[in-house]
Design a protein around this motif. Structure first.
Motif, PDB file in Angstrom:
ATOM      1  N   LEU A  78       0.834  -1.202   0.000  1.00 41.26           N
ATOM      2  CA  LEU A  78       0.000   0.000   0.000  1.00 41.26           C
ATOM      3  C   LEU A  78       0.868   1.252   0.000  1.00 41.26           C
ATOM      4  O   LEU A  78       0.620   2.208  -0.756  1.00 41.26           O
ATOM      5  CB  LEU A  78      -0.920   0.021   1.225  1.00 41.26           C
ATOM      6  N   LEU A  79       1.869   1.264   0.851  1.00 41.07           N
ATOM      7  CA  LEU A  79       2.745   2.422   0.937  1.00 41.07           C
ATOM      8  C   LEU A  79       3.509   2.630  -0.367  1.00 41.07           C
ATOM      9  O   LEU A  79       3.634   3.765  -0.860  1.00 41.07           O
ATOM     10  CB  LEU A  79       3.719   2.252   2.100  1.00 41.07           C
ATOM     11  N   GLN A  80       3.982   1.543  -0.965  1.00 37.27           N
ATOM     12  CA  GLN A  80       4.713   1.659  -2.221  1.00 37.27           C
ATOM     13  C   GLN A  80       3.800   2.165  -3.333  1.00 37.27           C
ATOM     14  O   GLN A  80       4.195   3.000  -4.146  1.00 37.27           O
ATOM     15  CB  GLN A  80       5.313   0.309  -2.620  1.00 37.27           C
ATOM     16  N   HIS A  81       2.569   1.661  -3.362  1.00 40.38           N
ATOM     17  CA  HIS A  81       1.621   2.120  -4.376  1.00 40.38           C
ATOM     18  C   HIS A  81       1.371   3.620  -4.252  1.00 40.38           C
ATOM     19  O   HIS A  81       1.321   4.334  -5.262  1.00 40.38           O
ATOM     20  CB  HIS A  81       0.302   1.367  -4.248  1.00 40.38           C
ATOM     21  N   LYS A  82       1.212   4.105  -3.014  1.00 37.29           N
ATOM     22  CA  LYS A  82       0.955   5.535  -2.855  1.00 37.29           C
ATOM     23  C   LYS A  82       2.151   6.343  -3.334  1.00 37.29           C
ATOM     24  O   LYS A  82       1.985   7.373  -4.028  1.00 37.29           O
ATOM     25  CB  LYS A  82       0.641   5.876  -1.398  1.00 37.29           C
ATOM     26  N   GLN A  83       3.332   5.908  -3.005  1.00 34.02           N
ATOM     27  CA  GLN A  83       4.525   6.628  -3.432  1.00 34.02           C
ATOM     28  C   GLN A  83       4.686   6.583  -4.950  1.00 34.02           C
ATOM     29  O   GLN A  83       5.308   7.475  -5.541  1.00 34.02           O
ATOM     30  CB  GLN A  83       5.752   6.057  -2.725  1.00 34.02           C
ATOM     31  N   ASP A  84       4.119   5.549  -5.578  1.00 40.11           N
ATOM     32  CA  ASP A  84       4.155   5.435  -7.039  1.00 40.11           C
ATOM     33  C   ASP A  84       2.979   6.132  -7.718  1.00 40.11           C
ATOM     34  O   ASP A  84       2.825   6.048  -8.943  1.00 40.11           O
ATOM     35  CB  ASP A  84       4.161   3.955  -7.452  1.00 40.11           C
TER      36      ASP A  84
END
Length: 593
Positions: free
Chosen positions: A358-364
């Protein structure tokens, strides 16, 4: 006496401390004249004096520019000007129609509708109240004398100085205008058009003595309102009587700015733990569009700065036979297929399985979907289905729905046949712990609830339940249950189903949701509460009607004094902490997405 020392002015300004200006930006629609965009001084002077930063918006036709503008402002003010072309409301012009301004009409109507979608505070003045009304589905009166030939009308089109009050208006009680300006006050008047019928999304809040509508505001618990007079003209002449209108707009814009900055932080996950959008798959829902059939789609997620929705594969309770169980398992698999397909077919959306993803998706720059199953009936009587569903990425299983199943007794439509958890239900919880699947006790009976929190090695959650102390419904949690859940480290997610928020569901609004959330915090603590809307499963209330409106809750909680750390916990950190615990405690051989 004016001076012309540019160097001195520059040096004085340029040497100021380099501190960011955090004042909210108020976009003001400009008029259009022979030289192009133009605006009377009173509009931007009023915003400046109220503490905001004015930004003039020309009547641009290019659609991407309109969208881009709305990402750069914190509120919208619709200024006065020429008549609206009646063709925009499907009418032919009456003879007394004044001059229209075609450069403005389409641009401002689109800008207003898009601003509403994005939750911006909006204040309409004179022509602006009429633009607001048309954009929200109401009607306008092209010419007062033509529309009301038998009526005794006040003189609404005055030739008096602009800052001169010329008639009285009276306000409705318990309205924004009454709160800001009082029950009766004098206004200036320069119009021959007016609001006709405000429509269901606006209500009348002030009238002149002849009955003409002088002010409206949102019926949907949104910071949207308009007035027929010109309050900015008073301020341009040094009269601050009308300044409260502009201060209120700036205050609402500041809340919007704070909410936007919070939701957009790359270290924060805004999570809705329970959405029933898969129930609409059979209706051909188009998640990649702004689909009116559903309360959650990609556009509404973006407008509401929602990072992740946990999509529930809801399985209605059916016959507990071999055939019924087989059909339930097949239905769950089909719905999970649909959720995965919905994510893969929507640009900007990805399926997630872990908090880290989830965190990686938001940063992407991506929105995320997670998968859950609502009703352990989907397992049938085959314990191996727990691992099968977990391997598919299911993050939680709601043990039951309405009615008992093979796992446990339900909070409603229950015969209490198991006295809480069944033996099979206990096996299921052990297996959920082993595979890293969260135990969801929404819909569970009280005895099932207490059995489960005493049995599970990982804290259970309630993905969508509110407070029984505030609304006496068996689906809600008692204070004792909230305290017990907090005692084992679990989390309860306040839901927006009207029947769980108010004894009279038709009266439920965002105010009820806030009261439930604050009460649950007071009982369970800030570390054990979150949000699970039940959107598309009959969740949704005025002020929080769909995913685009979720920042309204953030604004209300900021107003209640909650800190950024509090908001982080409520909007996902608490729920994801338990998810992380469940996944870290799992047998690693059981998970292979």
């Amino acid at each position: 006496m004016p001076h012309f020392d540019l160097k001195a002015d520059y040096e004085r300004i340029a040497s100021r401390p380099l501190e960011p200006d955090t004042r909210p930006v108020i976009g003001i629609t400009s008029n259009f004249g022979p030289a192009g965009a133009e605006l009377a001084k009173g509009y931007y002077q009023s915003i400046t004096e109220a503490g905001g930063v004015p930004l003039l918006i020309p009547p641009v036709a290019e659609e991407q520019t309109l969208l881009s503008l709305l990402t750069r402002i914190d509120a919208l003010m619709l200024s006065g000007g020429a008549d609206i072309n009646p063709l925009w409301v499907g009418e032919d012009p009456v003879p007394a129609l004044g001059g229209i301004n075609p450069e403005r009409d389409r641009s401002e109507l689109l800008l207003t509708q898009l601003a509403i979608d994005k939750g911006l505070p909006i204040f309409g003045i004179c022509r602006g109240i009429q633009v607001l009304t048309v954009a929200m589905g109401g009607t306008i009166v092209q010419d007062l004398a033509t529309a009301y030939p038998e009526a005794t009308l006040l003189k609404h089109s005055q030739t008096a100085p602009r800052a001169e009050a010329t008639h009285y208006v009276e306000t409705e009680p318990d309205t924004l205008i009454a709160k800001l300006l009082g029950e009766r006050f004098a206004v200036n008047s320069f119009h021959h058009q007016a609001v006709g019928e405000p429509g269901p999304r606006l209500r009348v809040t002030a009238r002149a003595n002849d009955g003409i509508i002088e002010a409206v505001e949102s019926t949907e618990h949104k910071p949207i309102w308009g007035v027929q007079w010109h309050p900015e003209c008073f301020i341009s002449e040094g009269d601050t009587t009308m300044l409260p209108l502009f201060r209120h707009l700036v205050a609402e814009a500041e809340l919007h700015r704070q909410a936007r900055q919070f939701h957009q932080r790359t270290d924060v996950i805004i999570l809705d733990s329970h959405e029933d959008t898969p129930m609409f798959f059979e209706q051909g829902v188009k998640f990649h569009t702004r689909d009116a059939k559903v309360l959650v789609d990609h556009h509404k997620m973006c407008d509401g700065w929602l990072d992740c929705g946990i999509m529930a594969a809801y399985i209605p309770q059916g016959e507990r036979t071999a055939a019924g169980h087989h059909a339930a398992t097949a239905m769950a698999n089909n719905l999970l297929d649909g959720i995965a397909r919905m994510a893969s077919e929507t640009d900007g959306v990805a399926l997630a399985h872990t908090p880290a993803e989830l965190l990686q998706h938001k940063q992407d720059g991506l929105r995320s979907l997670m998968m859950a199953i609502e009703n352990g009936y989907a397992l049938g009587d085959d314990i191996a289905n727990v691992e099968r569903f977990r391997r598919r990425g299911v993050v939680y299983l709601t043990l039951c729905h309405n009615g008992d199943n093979n796992l446990c007794d339900s909070a409603v439509r229950s015969n209490s046949e198991h006295g809480g958890l069944s033996d099979f239900g206990r096996e299921v919880i052990y297996e959920m712990n082993r595979t890293g699947m969260m135990v969801d006790l929404s819909h569970a009976s009280e005895q099932t609830f207490y059995d489960a929190i005493g049995l599970s090695d990982v804290p259970p959650v309630c993905s969508h339940a509110s407070s029984r102390a505030l609304c006496n419904h068996p689906r809600n949690l008692t204070d004792d249950q909230l305290a017990a859940l907090a005692g084992v480290g679990g989390v309860a997610q306040v839901t927006l189903y009207p029947g769980f928020l108010a004894e009279h569901p038709e009266e439920a609004t965002i105010e009820h949701a806030v009261r439930h959330l604050l009460h649950m915090i007071s009982v369970a603590g800030i570390d054990h509460v979150g949000v699970g809307t039940d959107f598309d499963g009959d969740g949704g209330i005025p002020g929080l009607a769909n995913a685009a409106e979720l920042p309204n809750l953030t604004k209300r909680l900021i107003s209640e004094g909650l800190t950024t750390d509090d908001l982080k916990k409520i909007w996902g950190q608490n729920f994801l902490r338990v998810m992380q615990q469940a996944q870290q405690a799992a047998d690693p051989l059981s998970i292979d997405y």
